[in-house]
Design a protein around this motif. Structure first.
Motif, PDB file in Angstrom:
ATOM      1  N   ALA A  77      20.868  39.108  -5.894  1.00 33.37           N
ATOM      2  CA  ALA A  77      21.917  38.114  -6.110  1.00 33.37           C
ATOM      3  C   ALA A  77      22.038  37.104  -4.976  1.00 33.37           C
ATOM      4  CB  ALA A  77      23.271  38.815  -6.301  1.00 33.37           C
ATOM      5  N   ALA A  78      21.424  37.365  -3.843  1.00 30.45           N
ATOM      6  CA  ALA A  78      21.562  36.458  -2.699  1.00 30.45           C
ATOM      7  C   ALA A  78      21.106  35.051  -3.086  1.00 30.45           C
ATOM      8  CB  ALA A  78      20.748  36.975  -1.515  1.00 30.45           C
ATOM      9  N   PRO A  79      21.912  34.033  -2.791  1.00 31.32           N
ATOM     10  CA  PRO A  79      21.552  32.669  -3.162  1.00 31.32           C
ATOM     11  C   PRO A  79      20.587  32.007  -2.195  1.00 31.32           C
ATOM     12  CG  PRO A  79      23.695  32.688  -2.119  1.00 31.32           C
ATOM     13  CD  PRO A  79      23.263  34.130  -2.221  1.00 31.32           C
ATOM     14  N   CYS A  80      20.113  32.745  -1.208  1.00 36.82           N
ATOM     15  CA  CYS A  80      19.173  32.212  -0.219  1.00 36.82           C
ATOM     16  C   CYS A  80      18.239  33.349   0.203  1.00 36.82           C
ATOM     17  CB  CYS A  80      19.929  31.667   0.989  1.00 36.82           C
ATOM     18  SG  CYS A  80      20.835  32.939   1.921  1.00 36.82           S
ATOM     19  N   PRO A  81      17.164  33.058   0.941  1.00 33.02           N
ATOM     20  CA  PRO A  81      16.314  34.139   1.445  1.00 33.02           C
ATOM     21  C   PRO A  81      17.134  35.165   2.220  1.00 33.02           C
ATOM     22  CG  PRO A  81      15.224  32.048   1.752  1.00 33.02           C
ATOM     23  CD  PRO A  81      16.607  31.728   1.271  1.00 33.02           C
ATOM     24  N   TYR A 101      19.544  22.833   6.263  1.00 31.23           N
ATOM     25  CA  TYR A 101      20.264  22.866   7.536  1.00 31.23           C
ATOM     26  C   TYR A 101      21.537  23.691   7.429  1.00 31.23           C
ATOM     27  CZ  TYR A 101      17.050  19.011   8.290  1.00 31.23           C
ATOM     28  OH  TYR A 101      15.915  18.250   8.389  1.00 31.23           O
ATOM     29  N   GLY A 102      21.576  24.585   6.444  1.00 30.27           N
ATOM     30  CA  GLY A 102      22.734  25.433   6.244  1.00 30.27           C
ATOM     31  C   GLY A 102      22.862  26.503   7.312  1.00 30.27           C
ATOM     32  N   PRO A 103      23.932  27.277   7.259  1.00 30.96           N
ATOM     33  CA  PRO A 103      24.166  28.311   8.268  1.00 30.96           C
ATOM     34  C   PRO A 103      23.305  29.546   8.065  1.00 30.96           C
ATOM     35  CG  PRO A 103      25.869  28.396   6.603  1.00 30.96           C
ATOM     36  CD  PRO A 103      25.025  27.207   6.263  1.00 30.96           C
ATOM     37  N   VAL A 104      23.290  30.391   9.066  1.00 36.81           N
ATOM     38  CA  VAL A 104      22.751  31.746   8.966  1.00 36.81           C
ATOM     39  C   VAL A 104      23.952  32.667   8.792  1.00 36.81           C
ATOM     40  CG1 VAL A 104      21.569  33.619  10.195  1.00 36.81           C
ATOM     41  CG2 VAL A 104      20.708  31.261  10.359  1.00 36.81           C
ATOM     42  N   ALA A 154      27.054  32.788   1.526  1.00 29.48           N
ATOM     43  CA  ALA A 154      25.653  32.398   1.689  1.00 29.48           C
ATOM     44  C   ALA A 154      25.211  31.339   0.686  1.00 29.48           C
ATOM     45  CB  ALA A 154      24.752  33.635   1.562  1.00 29.48           C
ATOM     46  N   LYS A 155      26.146  30.775  -0.078  1.00 31.66           N
ATOM     47  CA  LYS A 155      25.769  29.832  -1.132  1.00 31.66           C
ATOM     48  C   LYS A 155      25.016  28.622  -0.599  1.00 31.66           C
ATOM     49  CE  LYS A 155      29.243  31.078  -4.579  1.00 31.66           C
ATOM     50  NZ  LYS A 155      30.507  30.689  -5.265  1.00 31.66           N
ATOM     51  N   ASP A 156      25.381  28.132   0.565  1.00 32.45           N
ATOM     52  CA  ASP A 156      24.696  26.976   1.154  1.00 32.45           C
ATOM     53  C   ASP A 156      23.932  27.369   2.413  1.00 32.45           C
ATOM     54  OD1 ASP A 156      25.588  25.153  -0.779  1.00 32.45           O
ATOM     55  OD2 ASP A 156      27.516  24.940   0.252  1.00 32.45           O
ATOM     56  N   ALA A 157      23.644  28.658   2.554  1.00 28.36           N
ATOM     57  CA  ALA A 157      22.983  29.149   3.768  1.00 28.36           C
ATOM     58  C   ALA A 157      21.466  29.003   3.669  1.00 28.36           C
ATOM     59  CB  ALA A 157      23.344  30.612   4.008  1.00 28.36           C
ATOM     60  N   GLN A 158      20.820  29.009   4.830  1.00 27.68           N
ATOM     61  CA  GLN A 158      19.362  29.022   4.830  1.00 27.68           C
ATOM     62  C   GLN A 158      18.814  30.428   5.022  1.00 27.68           C
ATOM     63  OE1 GLN A 158      17.442  27.384   8.500  1.00 27.68           O
ATOM     64  NE2 GLN A 158      19.447  26.476   8.893  1.00 27.68           N
ATOM     65  N   LEU A 159      19.684  31.375   5.391  1.00 19.77           N
ATOM     66  CA  LEU A 159      19.240  32.752   5.555  1.00 19.77           C
ATOM     67  C   LEU A 159      20.442  33.685   5.569  1.00 19.77           C
ATOM     68  CD1 LEU A 159      16.849  34.712   6.122  1.00 19.77           C
ATOM     69  CD2 LEU A 159      17.226  34.306   8.559  1.00 19.77           C
ATOM     70  N   LEU A 160      20.324  34.802   4.855  1.00 21.14           N
ATOM     71  CA  LEU A 160      21.323  35.876   4.862  1.00 21.14           C
ATOM     72  C   LEU A 160      20.698  37.099   5.521  1.00 21.14           C
ATOM     73  CD1 LEU A 160      23.931  37.360   3.970  1.00 21.14           C
ATOM     74  CD2 LEU A 160      22.820  37.740   1.750  1.00 21.14           C
TER      75      LEU A 160
END
Length: 300
Positions: free
Chosen positions: A285-289, A154-157, A254-260
């Motif tokens: 390096a992106a921590p999310c998709p 449920y993280g941010p975009v 983007a560490k707690d994001a659901q999408l970058l």
């Protein structure tokens, strides 16, 4: 060919691909659109002598193997979204050609990656880079270490904003994704001191001068996002202006994001995206998709 609201995911049977299938199924469910599983096969040249036509049995075996991968991926997608409408495409030939052709008619292409370069057992520069660089729709790369967790579900975009035309398109896509996911949007704009082309730049500008400069950046970001905030009133948008390198700033936010989401190239810190070290660093390096949005194609 008419555009369809459709999420397409590349299937190769590996765990990175399975991870991408889970993410794509969740995204299709949130968007309320069908999921299309796509896989391809090629005839290995070592199985027959040059100039000979391979026997039909070889094609049948390859097709059956491909369909087994499709059915396994379908089962994975159904675990995520039992009622999701799921179709499939199986093609003979290059996976790049297949995915680029499918991209002409889709909402997005989703691909798995092994994280340090590799998709379907190939280096980042072959399949994934070709599709990211040439697809007609946005492409999402889901690395092996990008599994959705309870923390990121449920993280941010997060979207990188630099004022270029492709950035404007990427930002609109980011608002669409945030709305579909019921997520917060974080718009990140970066600058570096040596990008400030003022006659009194640097230390001479003084603390108040830098505060004024940054305030101007914030106001410009507000202006750029205002039309989209009006179009998507349910999306909470947080604006970030920071003096930092784009890769580091986006990775941090983007560490707690659901999408970058980023544009494929742009001005300033995003110049050369997908053509050099910046894009490769961000994709790895992106921590999310990560979704890459390309410029609109001109009518032919």
């Amino acid at each position: 060919m008419s555009h369809q609201d459709l999420v397409i995911v590349a299937v190769d049977g590996g765990e990175p691909s399975n991870n991408a299938v889970r993410w794509a199924a969740n995204t299709a469910l949130k968007r309320g659109v069908p999921l299309q599983l796509a896989s391809s096969y090629t005839m290995p040249q070592f199985l027959y002598a040059e100039g000979m036509v391979p026997p039909q049995e070889l094609f049948d075996d390859l097709q059956n193997e491909c369909m087994n991968k499709i059915e396994a991926a379908r089962a994975i997608a159904k675990e995520v979204a039992p009622d999701l409408e799921i179709g499939h495409t199986v093609a003979e030939g290059s996976p790049i050609d297949m995915l680029l052709n499918l991209s002409k008619d889709a909402t997005m292409i989703v691909m798995g990656s092994r994280g340090l370069g590799g998709l379907s057992g190939m280096v980042l520069g072959s399949v994934s880079a070709a599709v990211v660089a040439h697809a007609s729709c946005p492409v999402v790369v889901v690395r092996e270490d990008n599994a959705v967790t309870d923390r990121t579900k449920y993280g941010p975009v997060v979207v990188g904003v630099d004022g270029s035309d492709v950035s404007v398109k990427a930002t609109e896509v980011a608002f669409e994704e945030a709305q579909a996911r019921g997520a917060e949007l974080i718009a990140v704009h970066t600058y570096l001191e040596n990008h400030v082309h003022e006659p009194v730049a640097g230390a001479i500008l003084g603390e108040k001068g830098w505060e004024r400069f940054e305030q101007e950046r914030r106001e410009k970001l507000e202006q750029e996002l205002a039309p989209l905030e009006a179009k998507f009133p349910d999306v909470k948008a947080t604006k970030v202006v920071t003096q930092d390198r784009p890769v580091r700033a986006l990775v941090d936010h983007a560490k707690d994001a659901q999408l970058l989401i980023t544009g494929s190239h742009g001005r300033g810190g995003f110049k050369g995206m997908l053509l050099g070290s910046t894009s490769r660093a961000l994709l790895q390096a992106a921590p999310c998709p990560m979704m890459v949005v390309r410029p609109e194609r001109l009518p032919e």
